[in-house]
Design a protein around this motif. Structure first.
Motif, PDB file in Angstrom:
ATOM      1  N   ALA A   1       0.828  -1.210   0.000  1.00  0.00           N
ATOM      2  CA  ALA A   1       0.000   0.000   0.000  1.00  0.00           C
ATOM      3  C   ALA A   1       0.857   1.252   0.000  1.00  0.00           C
ATOM      4  O   ALA A   1       0.513   2.262  -0.642  1.00  0.00           O
ATOM      5  N   ARG A   2       1.978   1.210   0.721  1.00  0.00           N
ATOM      6  CA  ARG A   2       2.860   2.374   0.755  1.00  0.00           C
ATOM      7  C   ARG A   2       3.529   2.626  -0.597  1.00  0.00           C
ATOM      8  O   ARG A   2       3.833   3.764  -0.938  1.00  0.00           O
ATOM      9  N   LYS A   3       3.738   1.557  -1.357  1.00  0.00           N
ATOM     10  CA  LYS A   3       4.341   1.700  -2.688  1.00  0.00           C
ATOM     11  C   LYS A   3       3.327   2.163  -3.724  1.00  0.00           C
ATOM     12  O   LYS A   3       3.700   2.745  -4.750  1.00  0.00           O
ATOM     13  N   ALA A   4       2.047   1.885  -3.476  1.00  0.00           N
ATOM     14  CA  ALA A   4       1.010   2.081  -4.493  1.00  0.00           C
ATOM     15  C   ALA A   4       0.379   3.463  -4.388  1.00  0.00           C
ATOM     16  O   ALA A   4       0.482   4.163  -3.372  1.00  0.00           O
ATOM     17  N   ASP A   5      -0.293   3.853  -5.466  1.00  0.00           N
ATOM     18  CA  ASP A   5      -1.049   5.106  -5.489  1.00  0.00           C
ATOM     19  C   ASP A   5      -2.460   4.903  -4.947  1.00  0.00           C
ATOM     20  O   ASP A   5      -3.123   5.864  -4.551  1.00  0.00           O
ATOM     21  N   LEU A   6      -2.930   3.660  -4.956  1.00  0.00           N
ATOM     22  CA  LEU A   6      -4.281   3.324  -4.507  1.00  0.00           C
ATOM     23  C   LEU A   6      -4.294   1.886  -4.031  1.00  0.00           C
ATOM     24  O   LEU A   6      -3.609   1.036  -4.615  1.00  0.00           O
ATOM     25  N   THR A   7      -5.072   1.612  -2.982  1.00  0.00           N
ATOM     26  CA  THR A   7      -5.251   0.235  -2.523  1.00  0.00           C
ATOM     27  C   THR A   7      -6.731  -0.121  -2.546  1.00  0.00           C
ATOM     28  O   THR A   7      -7.578   0.666  -2.115  1.00  0.00           O
TER      29      THR A   7
END
Length: 463
Positions: free
Chosen positions: A198-204
């Motif tokens: 989640a921290r790497k992604a733009d959206l979860t």
């Protein structure tokens, strides 16, 4: 023997068949019923005429239903229908129309796919196929999970990360339902892996909920013979939602379930929640289409979503006072019966009841106008409820007696007509258990849900 009115199974069989039982549907061996019955007939304790009478009852119903007109149906017809192109198209349509938008703070949804480079998907239902497979239905059908649908939708547009985050249940379930504990090291590692994504992604996209009877490897949380002690999400699913929320990154919660879970933490921390009751093999596709606005959710809840098991029964429909909550510590619905919002908005006006006065065996129509006041096309499901102001016996405060599904372009208006037959809709059972329509005044209510009433009219049933 279970109820201690017979000393042995044979005597229990004798009592039941003489009392009139003609169908027994438990899946047990012949020793529990058939063989004792044969002995009773041989002993003269049960006359053959009694057995013939019980069998005759069953055969009579089957003959009336035409089951013996064509006792052997061709299996080829089933092969033509099952998994046919038409059937799969209908299944996809059902999945799309079943999506319910429970919450959408500040119009968080729909999202623009080109705005994201990386999307994380997690949760026990993110890549599970069990919600679409049951022992009373298909067991091998291809199921498009939310993960698969995101990967297909994002091909060439965004990257998809996946870590389950948690299972449907924890290591100590079901004991943990009454004695909850923190995750063990392995369970915490799963949550941490999802948080890292989640921290790497733009959206979860967090996909939580239930799993019905499916594979033996999955512990069932809903379905036949699978009652639970509470309505909260099982296992550590709430902890996963809270952990994703704590990252501060954008996220949406998706809920696939077989019961109205108490989604208190998702409702508190998530800007948007999409829900479907076990949405079938195309559930993942329909959900992703809804997230990105390819479809506009128009489904409605078919039950109340409450906050706590202690509120039950907080039912719909309900008698006056049955849902009074003033003495409870936790009050109100999460979402009431008939709830479901949209990416657009709808205005209701000009309710007409024609005629406004009818006899007890009469009919009337409720006609009103709906306008799409938003900027995108969408479907609305207006609902007709009624309330009898004065009756000889207590009646429900509000009962659903009609609905429609209306698809409108932005700015478009349409007249909706819902026909009502008093004998089918306005009846009650009187003191003598007769189905009657009593004279008096009835409130006719038109709403977007059982609690969101937009229009009111008055109908009089003449003596």
């Amino acid at each position: 023997t279970k109820h201690h009115v017979a000393g042995n199974p044979k005597e229990a069989v004798r009592q039941t068949i003489l009392a009139g039982m003609n169908v027994r549907t438990t899946f047990t061996k012949p020793e529990t019923y058939v063989l004792p019955l044969r002995e009773l007939i041989k002993d003269g304790a049960v006359a053959m005429d009694v057995v013939d009478s019980r069998v005759r009852d069953v055969l009579r119903v089957k003959f009336r239903r035409g089951l013996f007109d064509k006792p052997y149906r061709p299996l080829a017809e089933a092969d033509k229908v099952a998994m046919s192109q038409e059937s799969m198209a209908l299944s996809l349509r059902a999945s799309r129309e079943a999506v319910v938008l429970l919450k959408n703070t500040n119009n968080f949804l729909p999202l623009k796919p080109d705005a994201f480079q990386t999307i994380d998907v997690c949760g026990p239902n993110a890549d599970s196929v069990e919600y679409a497979r049951q022992h009373y239905g298909p067991l091998t059908n291809d199921t498009i999970t939310v993960r698969r649908a995101l990967e297909k939708f994002g091909n060439g547009r965004f990257k998809v990360l996946h870590a389950r985050g948690c299972d449907f249940t924890d290591d100590r379930w079901p004991e943990s339902e009454i004695l909850p504990e923190d995750p063990n090291p392995a369970e915490q590692a799963e949550i941490d892996a999802a948080v890292a994504n989640a921290r790497k992604a733009d959206l979860t996209v967090v996909v939580v909920g239930d799993t019905p009877y499916g594979s033996k490897a999955t512990r069932t949380t809903c379905g036949e013979n699978n009652s639970r002690t509470g309505l909260a999400l099982a296992g550590h699913q709430d902890l996963l939602v809270r952990a994703i929320a704590a990252t501060g990154k954008p996220f949406v919660v998706v809920h696939f379930s077989g019961r109205p879970n108490a989604l208190n933490w998702p409702n508190k921390v998530a800007p948007a929640i999409l829900h479907s009751f076990l949405p079938g093999p195309f559930g993942g596709q329909a959900t992703v289409e809804a997230i990105f606005g390819d479809i506009n959710p128009a489904g409605k809840t078919t039950t109340n979503f409450v906050k706590s098991t202690g509120q039950l029964p907080l039912a719909f429909p309900a008698k006056p006072g049955a849902n009074t909550e003033s003495t409870r510590a936790v009050n109100g619905y999460l979402w009431p019966f008939g709830h479901g919002i949209s990416y657009t908005s709808f205005a209701y006006k000009n309710l007409r009841l024609e005629p406004a006065e009818i006899p007890a065996d009469g009919k009337f129509t409720a006609t009103f106008e709906i306008t799409n006041t938003g900027k995108v096309a969408g479907a609305e499901i207006p609902q007709l409820y009624f309330h009898q102001r004065v009756s000889s016996l207590t009646t429900y405060e509000r009962q659903l007696r009609g609905f429609d599904r209306v698809t409108l372009a932005p700015g478009e208006s349409r007249s909706v007509v819902i026909p009502v037959d008093a004998r089918e809709a306005l009846w009650l059972l009187d003191e003598d258990m007769r189905k009657v329509v009593e004279p008096g005044v009835f409130d006719i209510l038109i709403g977007a849900s059982s609690q969101d009433i937009r229009l009111k009219g008055e109908l009089t049933v003449k003596p």
